[in-house]
Scaffold this motif. Structure first.
Motif, PDB file in Angstrom:
ATOM      1  N   TYR A 184     -15.147 -61.190  20.757  1.00 50.50           N
ATOM      2  CA  TYR A 184     -15.750 -60.277  20.278  1.00 50.50           C
ATOM      3  C   TYR A 184     -14.997 -59.659  19.048  1.00 50.50           C
ATOM      4  N   LEU A 209     -21.843 -57.022  28.244  1.00 48.83           N
ATOM      5  CA  LEU A 209     -22.824 -57.196  27.070  1.00 48.83           C
ATOM      6  C   LEU A 209     -22.614 -58.825  27.080  1.00 48.83           C
ATOM      7  N   GLU A 210     -21.845 -59.635  27.144  1.00 44.94           N
ATOM      8  CA  GLU A 210     -21.795 -61.170  27.332  1.00 44.94           C
ATOM      9  C   GLU A 210     -22.665 -61.509  28.282  1.00 44.94           C
ATOM     10  N   LEU A 269     -25.517 -60.198  29.296  1.00 39.79           N
ATOM     11  CA  LEU A 269     -26.906 -59.912  28.829  1.00 39.79           C
ATOM     12  C   LEU A 269     -27.364 -60.940  27.904  1.00 39.79           C
ATOM     13  N   SER A 270     -26.354 -61.858  27.256  1.00 38.90           N
ATOM     14  CA  SER A 270     -26.823 -62.852  26.374  1.00 38.90           C
ATOM     15  C   SER A 270     -27.701 -63.715  26.782  1.00 38.90           C
ATOM     16  N   HIS A 296     -31.460 -62.290  27.135  1.00 35.52           N
ATOM     17  CA  HIS A 296     -31.980 -62.375  25.806  1.00 35.52           C
ATOM     18  C   HIS A 296     -32.380 -63.702  25.354  1.00 35.52           C
ATOM     19  N   LEU A 331     -31.039 -58.594  16.655  1.00 39.44           N
ATOM     20  CA  LEU A 331     -30.457 -57.474  17.404  1.00 39.44           C
ATOM     21  C   LEU A 331     -30.079 -56.408  16.394  1.00 39.44           C
ATOM     22  N   MET A 389     -22.866 -59.969  21.507  1.00 38.86           N
ATOM     23  CA  MET A 389     -24.164 -60.733  21.991  1.00 38.86           C
ATOM     24  C   MET A 389     -24.516 -61.753  21.093  1.00 38.86           C
ATOM     25  N   SER A 390     -24.258 -61.897  19.799  1.00 37.43           N
ATOM     26  CA  SER A 390     -24.594 -62.847  18.885  1.00 37.43           C
ATOM     27  C   SER A 390     -23.410 -64.142  19.503  1.00 37.43           C
ATOM     28  N   MET A 446     -24.758 -65.418  22.767  1.00 39.07           N
ATOM     29  CA  MET A 446     -26.077 -66.190  22.680  1.00 39.07           C
ATOM     30  C   MET A 446     -25.985 -67.453  21.881  1.00 39.07           C
TER      31      MET A 446
END
Length: 385
Positions: free
Chosen positions: A163, A255-256, A258-259, A262, A272, A351-352, A355
């Motif tokens: 990140y 956060l990872e 949650l990827s 999403h 995002l 998150m990018s 994902m």
């Protein structure tokens, strides 16, 4: 809350807050201790290297998985040579830092090392060398200082791999105090925006989001969910994420995770940023609105209370309805803008990356040729075809 954030970043910067003597230890004090003790260890480098890896494999289980396919005897020898070179760079701190950054990049590329692995390695290393040396608080402080330097530089690569650096913003490196201040502004302004009318905040957020990104409406139709439910989930998730700012390791891990959700919803990575644009705009708008109301109310109270100069301070804390005014709202300035931009840059970066990894994994799975089991095919009954 700000105190908790300060304690977290203080812990990150020192490596081990229990070593109080590190606070007073300077480079010129630590370096001679490191050189002398390392020289003693190198006299029995084979045994010392073996002991370090013995502790890694038996005491630091999460580390042992990295070396399952490795010749440990050879690896321990390589480590002792590498460490000897790092100690040699104590005469040139700038070169030492540069080489540690490169070494961190190598470990990420070759072994998939993460920041936590460096900390486990430090624990195993210090346990092992204490078996070979008389130990003192001063030696403990010196080696803790040295490992903090090592981890700080090598973890630049691991953090960049997973990140964006939390201590990087607008092309500059943030100090610990600046990160604490940013985190405080995030907590403070979000609480202000949410506390007055949580439901209204969530609903307005999604209305504004649909104006910014109309395609998002199709995502909810596909998943058979309502805006009300989704807005409630989003605010709950965001509140939890902001609380985790006290621990950026956990924050980014969550956060990872949650990827995947999403990706399941069909969220596209460019969306995002739209989430962030709308969120920050709404938080800012509400803080400015409530601040102006506060200032207006304060001005009216001051005018009505001018003849009563002997009123108690407790009365000064009451609003026009006689209720205690618990929210003291600060004026929105560029520093709040910077704090939220810093926060959302981390969110988008984590998150990018997550994902993209999930999408790539699914593509690889889809492109794999289907393998048929010949025995299973031969045993099937095709007579009915």
């Amino acid at each position: 809350m700000a105190k908790a954030i300060f304690q977290y970043f203080s812990k990150q910067s020192t490596g081990d807050p229990s070593i109080s003597s590190m606070d007073d230890l300077k480079f010129e004090d630590a370096a001679p201790i490191i050189r002398k003790t390392w020289g003693e260890l190198m006299k029995d480098k084979v045994s010392v290297g073996a002991k370090i890896y013995d502790y890694i494999l038996t005491k630091e289980i999460s580390m042992s998985r990295l070396f399952m396919q490795t010749n440990i005897e050879q690896q321990s020898g390589i480590f002792m040579i590498m460490m000897d070179k790092v100690v040699g760079f104590l005469d040139d701190p700038a070169s030492m830092d540069d080489n540690l950054v490169k070494l961190g990049e190598l470990h990420v590329q070759k072994y998939g090392v993460k920041t936590k692995h460096f900390k486990h390695f430090r624990a195993a290393f210090l346990k092992a060398i204490k078996k070979y040396l008389p130990w003192t608080d001063r030696r403990e402080a010196a080696w803790q200082w040295f490992w903090t330097r090592i981890i700080t530089q090598m973890s630049h690569a691991t953090q960049a791999n997973h990140y964006p650096l939390v201590n990087k913003f607008d092309g500059k490196e943030l100090t610990r105090e600046q990160m604490i201040e940013f985190a405080h502004y995030i907590h403070d302004t979000f609480d202000t925006a949410l506390t007055i009318d949580p439901k209204g905040f969530a609903e307005n957020f999604y209305k504004n989001l649909l104006n910014e990104q109309p395609d998002i409406a199709q995502l909810f139709k596909k998943k058979n969910t309502t805006f009300e439910k989704q807005s409630t989930r989003f605010i709950a998730m965001l509140s939890h994420a902001i609380k985790l700012l006290d621990d950026t390791d956990t924050f980014t891990q969550k956060l990872e995770s949650l990827s995947a959700q999403h990706v399941e919803y069909g969220v596209q990575i460019p969306m995002l940023q739209s989430f962030g644009t709308v969120l920050i705009g709404q938080v800012k708008e509400l803080n400015i609105k409530y601040y102006n109301q506060q200032q207006s109310g304060s001005s009216n109270n001051n005018q009505s209370n001018q003849p009563n100069k002997n009123k108690t301070s407790a009365d000064d804390e009451k609003d026009s309805d006689g209720d205690i005014n618990l929210l003291k709202i600060s004026k929105w300035e560029s520093k709040q803008d910077d704090a939220w931009n810093w926060f959302w840059k981390i969110v988008v970066g984590v998150m990018s990356s997550g994902m993209q990894n999930i999408i790539k994994e699914r593509q690889n799975q889809a492109n794999k040729p289907q393998v048929y089991n010949k025995d299973a095919i031969a045993s099937q009954d095709f007579s009915a075809i």
